[in-house]
Write a protein that holds these residues in place. Sequence first.
Motif, PDB file in Angstrom:
ATOM      1  N   MET A 182      51.508  31.487 -11.019  1.00 32.31           N
ATOM      2  CA  MET A 182      50.735  31.223  -9.571  1.00 32.31           C
ATOM      3  C   MET A 182      50.132  29.777  -8.894  1.00 32.31           C
ATOM      4  O   MET A 182      50.907  28.683  -8.208  1.00 32.31           O
ATOM      5  CB  MET A 182      49.573  31.577  -9.154  1.00 32.31           C
ATOM      6  CG  MET A 182      50.344  33.270  -9.556  1.00 32.31           C
ATOM      7  SD  MET A 182      49.102  34.946  -9.340  1.00 32.31           S
ATOM      8  CE  MET A 182      48.154  34.137  -7.753  1.00 32.31           C
ATOM      9  N   ARG A 183      49.812  29.590 -10.273  1.00 30.03           N
ATOM     10  CA  ARG A 183      48.755  27.933 -10.504  1.00 30.03           C
ATOM     11  C   ARG A 183      49.574  27.152 -10.228  1.00 30.03           C
ATOM     12  O   ARG A 183      49.476  25.689  -9.693  1.00 30.03           O
ATOM     13  CB  ARG A 183      48.001  27.694 -12.195  1.00 30.03           C
ATOM     14  CG  ARG A 183      47.312  26.895 -12.036  1.00 30.03           C
ATOM     15  CD  ARG A 183      46.435  26.748 -13.391  1.00 30.03           C
ATOM     16  NE  ARG A 183      47.150  26.513 -14.307  1.00 30.03           N
ATOM     17  CZ  ARG A 183      45.938  26.394 -15.254  1.00 30.03           C
ATOM     18  NH1 ARG A 183      45.467  26.698 -15.767  1.00 30.03           N
ATOM     19  NH2 ARG A 183      46.969  26.496 -16.552  1.00 30.03           N
ATOM     20  N   SER A 184      51.219  27.332  -9.977  1.00 28.54           N
ATOM     21  CA  SER A 184      51.479  25.571 -10.431  1.00 28.54           C
ATOM     22  C   SER A 184      52.013  25.698  -9.094  1.00 28.54           C
ATOM     23  O   SER A 184      52.189  24.582  -9.196  1.00 28.54           O
ATOM     24  CB  SER A 184      53.011  25.111 -12.339  1.00 28.54           C
ATOM     25  OG  SER A 184      53.463  27.035 -12.640  1.00 28.54           O
ATOM     26  N   SER A 185      52.735  26.384  -8.337  1.00 28.00           N
ATOM     27  CA  SER A 185      52.830  26.428  -7.356  1.00 28.00           C
ATOM     28  C   SER A 185      52.154  25.847  -6.771  1.00 28.00           C
ATOM     29  O   SER A 185      52.481  25.233  -5.311  1.00 28.00           O
ATOM     30  CB  SER A 185      53.146  28.238  -6.677  1.00 28.00           C
ATOM     31  OG  SER A 185      54.045  29.323  -7.642  1.00 28.00           O
ATOM     32  N   MET A 186      50.701  26.618  -6.700  1.00 27.99           N
ATOM     33  CA  MET A 186      49.816  25.275  -6.098  1.00 27.99           C
ATOM     34  C   MET A 186      49.901  23.790  -5.850  1.00 27.99           C
ATOM     35  O   MET A 186      49.855  23.458  -5.227  1.00 27.99           O
ATOM     36  CB  MET A 186      47.668  26.495  -6.521  1.00 27.99           C
ATOM     37  CG  MET A 186      47.744  27.552  -5.642  1.00 27.99           C
ATOM     38  SD  MET A 186      46.292  27.674  -7.053  1.00 27.99           S
ATOM     39  CE  MET A 186      45.808  29.382  -5.971  1.00 27.99           C
ATOM     40  N   ALA A 187      49.929  24.171  -7.520  1.00 30.02           N
ATOM     41  CA  ALA A 187      49.487  22.342  -7.767  1.00 30.02           C
ATOM     42  C   ALA A 187      50.942  21.669  -7.683  1.00 30.02           C
ATOM     43  O   ALA A 187      50.815  20.317  -6.658  1.00 30.02           O
ATOM     44  CB  ALA A 187      49.410  22.273  -9.206  1.00 30.02           C
ATOM     45  N   LEU A 188      51.732  21.958  -7.421  1.00 28.62           N
ATOM     46  CA  LEU A 188      53.180  21.361  -7.452  1.00 28.62           C
ATOM     47  C   LEU A 188      53.634  21.680  -6.001  1.00 28.62           C
ATOM     48  O   LEU A 188      54.163  20.362  -5.684  1.00 28.62           O
ATOM     49  CB  LEU A 188      54.961  21.988  -8.358  1.00 28.62           C
ATOM     50  CG  LEU A 188      54.308  21.575  -9.901  1.00 28.62           C
ATOM     51  CD1 LEU A 188      55.768  22.240 -10.741  1.00 28.62           C
ATOM     52  CD2 LEU A 188      54.160  20.125  -9.825  1.00 28.62           C
ATOM     53  N   ASN A 189      53.977  22.668  -5.156  1.00 23.51           N
ATOM     54  CA  ASN A 189      53.895  22.643  -4.297  1.00 23.51           C
ATOM     55  C   ASN A 189      52.944  23.312  -3.040  1.00 23.51           C
ATOM     56  O   ASN A 189      53.456  21.830  -1.726  1.00 23.51           O
ATOM     57  CB  ASN A 189      55.226  24.139  -3.616  1.00 23.51           C
ATOM     58  CG  ASN A 189      56.154  23.899  -4.625  1.00 23.51           C
ATOM     59  OD1 ASN A 189      56.635  23.111  -5.046  1.00 23.51           O
ATOM     60  ND2 ASN A 189      56.840  24.768  -4.707  1.00 23.51           N
ATOM     61  N   GLY A 190      51.749  23.882  -3.011  1.00 21.92           N
ATOM     62  CA  GLY A 190      51.176  23.131  -1.583  1.00 21.92           C
ATOM     63  C   GLY A 190      50.511  21.849  -2.000  1.00 21.92           C
ATOM     64  O   GLY A 190      50.394  21.388  -0.748  1.00 21.92           O
ATOM     65  N   SER A 191      50.753  20.742  -3.292  1.00 23.12           N
ATOM     66  CA  SER A 191      50.126  19.986  -3.180  1.00 23.12           C
ATOM     67  C   SER A 191      51.540  18.526  -1.921  1.00 23.12           C
ATOM     68  O   SER A 191      50.910  17.702  -1.728  1.00 23.12           O
ATOM     69  CB  SER A 191      50.241  18.852  -4.040  1.00 23.12           C
ATOM     70  OG  SER A 191      50.949  18.260  -5.038  1.00 23.12           O
ATOM     71  N   PHE A 192      52.548  18.617  -1.966  1.00 24.81           N
ATOM     72  CA  PHE A 192      53.326  17.980  -1.462  1.00 24.81           C
ATOM     73  C   PHE A 192      54.247  19.547   0.002  1.00 24.81           C
ATOM     74  O   PHE A 192      53.912  18.669   0.760  1.00 24.81           O
ATOM     75  CB  PHE A 192      54.402  17.755  -2.276  1.00 24.81           C
ATOM     76  CG  PHE A 192      56.182  17.480  -1.967  1.00 24.81           C
ATOM     77  CD1 PHE A 192      55.531  15.979  -1.688  1.00 24.81           C
ATOM     78  CD2 PHE A 192      57.176  18.092  -1.105  1.00 24.81           C
ATOM     79  CE1 PHE A 192      56.962  14.873  -1.212  1.00 24.81           C
ATOM     80  CE2 PHE A 192      57.832  17.009  -0.715  1.00 24.81           C
ATOM     81  CZ  PHE A 192      57.801  16.133  -0.611  1.00 24.81           C
ATOM     82  N   PHE A 193      54.344  20.268   0.179  1.00 22.12           N
ATOM     83  CA  PHE A 193      54.392  20.797   0.974  1.00 22.12           C
ATOM     84  C   PHE A 193      53.572  20.624   2.657  1.00 22.12           C
ATOM     85  O   PHE A 193      53.853  22.753   2.689  1.00 22.12           O
ATOM     86  CB  PHE A 193      55.755  22.191   0.929  1.00 22.12           C
ATOM     87  CG  PHE A 193      56.642  21.570  -0.311  1.00 22.12           C
ATOM     88  CD1 PHE A 193      57.814  21.242   0.723  1.00 22.12           C
ATOM     89  CD2 PHE A 193      57.157  21.664  -1.440  1.00 22.12           C
ATOM     90  CE1 PHE A 193      59.240  21.321  -0.479  1.00 22.12           C
ATOM     91  CE2 PHE A 193      58.006  21.333  -1.939  1.00 22.12           C
ATOM     92  CZ  PHE A 193      59.365  21.026  -1.589  1.00 22.12           C
ATOM     93  N   ASN A 194      53.486  20.296   2.176  1.00 20.58           N
ATOM     94  CA  ASN A 194      52.196  20.137   4.099  1.00 20.58           C
ATOM     95  C   ASN A 194      52.307  18.912   4.778  1.00 20.58           C
ATOM     96  O   ASN A 194      52.961  17.871   4.765  1.00 20.58           O
ATOM     97  CB  ASN A 194      50.321  19.960   2.598  1.00 20.58           C
ATOM     98  CG  ASN A 194      50.955  18.629   2.915  1.00 20.58           C
ATOM     99  OD1 ASN A 194      50.340  17.864   2.475  1.00 20.58           O
ATOM    100  ND2 ASN A 194      50.972  18.438   0.973  1.00 20.58           N
ATOM    101  N   THR A 195      51.571  19.926   5.466  1.00 25.99           N
ATOM    102  CA  THR A 195      52.159  18.613   7.124  1.00 25.99           C
ATOM    103  C   THR A 195      51.658  17.490   7.265  1.00 25.99           C
ATOM    104  O   THR A 195      51.715  16.203   7.557  1.00 25.99           O
ATOM    105  CB  THR A 195      51.650  19.590   8.593  1.00 25.99           C
ATOM    106  OG1 THR A 195      50.848  20.153   8.491  1.00 25.99           O
ATOM    107  CG2 THR A 195      53.377  20.219   8.893  1.00 25.99           C
TER     108      THR A 195
END
Length: 586
Positions: free
Chosen positions: A555-568
């Motif tokens: 869960m945490r790596s989803s936030m860090a790796l993907n939340g930080s990149f796949f945003n508008t």
Amino acid sequence: MDEMGSRTKVAEPGVMGTSPGRGSLRPPKVAYFSMEVALSESIPTFSGGLGVLAGDTLRSAADLGVPMVGVTLLYRKGYFQQELDARGVQIEHAVSWAPEDYLDLLDPIATVTIEGRPVNLRCWRYDIVGVGGHIVPVYLLDASVKTNSEFDQTLTDHLYGGDEHYRLCQELILGVGGVEMLSKIGHHDIETYHMNEGHSALLALRLVERRLAKQDNRFPSSEDIAEIRRHCVFTTHTPVPAGHDEFSGNLVRQVLGLNRSTLLFSTGFTGHDRLNMTHLALHHSNYVNGVAMKHGEVSRLMFPNYRVKALTNGVHAATWTASSVQELYDREIPEWRHDNVYLRYAINIELSEIRRAHQEAKIKLLQAVEAETGERLDPQVFTIGFARRATGYKRAPMFMSDPARIREIVERSGALQVIYGGKAHPRDDGGKANIRKIFEAAGKLRDAVKIVYIPNYEWRWGRLITGGVDLWLNTPIKTREASGTSGMKCALNGVPSLSTLDGWWIEGHVEGLTGWSIDDDNGSEAEEIASMYDKLEKVILPLYYKDPDGYATVMRSSMALNGSFFNTQRMLLQYIFNAYATTARV
Ligand SMILES: *Cc1c(COP(=O)(O)O)cnc(C)c1O
């Protein structure tokens, strides 16, 4: 609505008398045209991912201080409200809403000629305010003006309703009417027109007409078209040819009139007496992109005569993050609101904190599910979410294809429950059949697995479900999902995906770290189904029940790796760097 944004504003363009170059952070003034825009929970002017993306883009523009305005249609009767009967048969109801409760009516009237009749358009304004206070106005065109014929007054009522004729009238209003309205409002400083999908491509025709009005020529030269291109950006979203709007020459002549359609066909886009909106947009744009790397590749094969780039979609981080997770980020990485890159540092958050924030979002979701359906789901049970437009290629019933196998998985690896949601387009019989299939299979599993289908999936449910489930299931037929964005919402909430490798997931997937892939060696659906069930049984459920810290690490790596990149925010900065920077050079 939660707002987020930057503390520093990007300077207004043109102030220093320079035009932006590649790599410049000084964007031109952009008019962003989209057939649908998701503005807020209470304004039903969108049907799915395209509208959510448009809204998220404009929200990030407000946050970043980008000089941008949005243009769309009003849709007094919205998309539709979905009711489902006991067998999963979809019943559609009109939506009614009162624009005056949410929008400001402006004075200017713009006029578009449709079938020789002057059709007057009014305009409503909605302001998106970024956290830094920067405002991005969105203009919603409205044909329900007393002086218009009864039929013309209905032209901005329905999103994706009506026949081809209705649709072409709407696209004429959006493209030509939109450009006209911007002038009437006083936006004479638009430097770049961004077409979000081909629906608005007739705006290029209006730009051609304007240019010719200053000359003696009746038809544009290649220099004229080159000049128009310097002001246009086009984002394509559909990886299948049938998904692109196309109108017959006869219909075009009927709706646009003979003179205007002759001019249109003289601009030289590829169309043998047919108006393909994608080709029209491609021909008039300096920069064209698909919405994920793979989609760029697929689009290049579809349009070999054009240079098609790729810019991967994102979501507006604060809008799609559950409030308990927002509070966690605010405590641990307060900078995330003005600069989403800081989400990278979610990697340092304590696992127990991640679990606690997620459990709060999960309980909130399950309470909402109970209030809506009367079904009580268990917050200790592993919960799978699947919610998106119910259209064939997304294969919503795939998970239910073998009820006996699901029973076996639950017996061997632990309990699970599933939350479904999604509307089928009123004319999409395949999509409707898929909803019924889910109901039927759910009935067979009733004693072993709780499966709920939430009716009327829209903004509020999108937020609740992507924030509160434990796993996001995504099963598009490969190459058919241009990007997909709901898995990105999940990543921000620490919800990993189990998905076929398509769209954004090809880029976001790190096996066992941000989620899991559904594999196939020979491209057969049977292999995909086997892979999906096997990973659930042998990898995902055991991790969830036997190694909670291991699951929380994913869960945490989803936030860090993907939340930080796949945003508008990242996406829009890329548009500024790569797309807008190629426009407006005079
Ligand atoms: C995010 C969202 C979508 C888009 O989901 P995809 O995964 O891109 O298909 C559609 N509808 C609603 C209500 C959403 O919130």
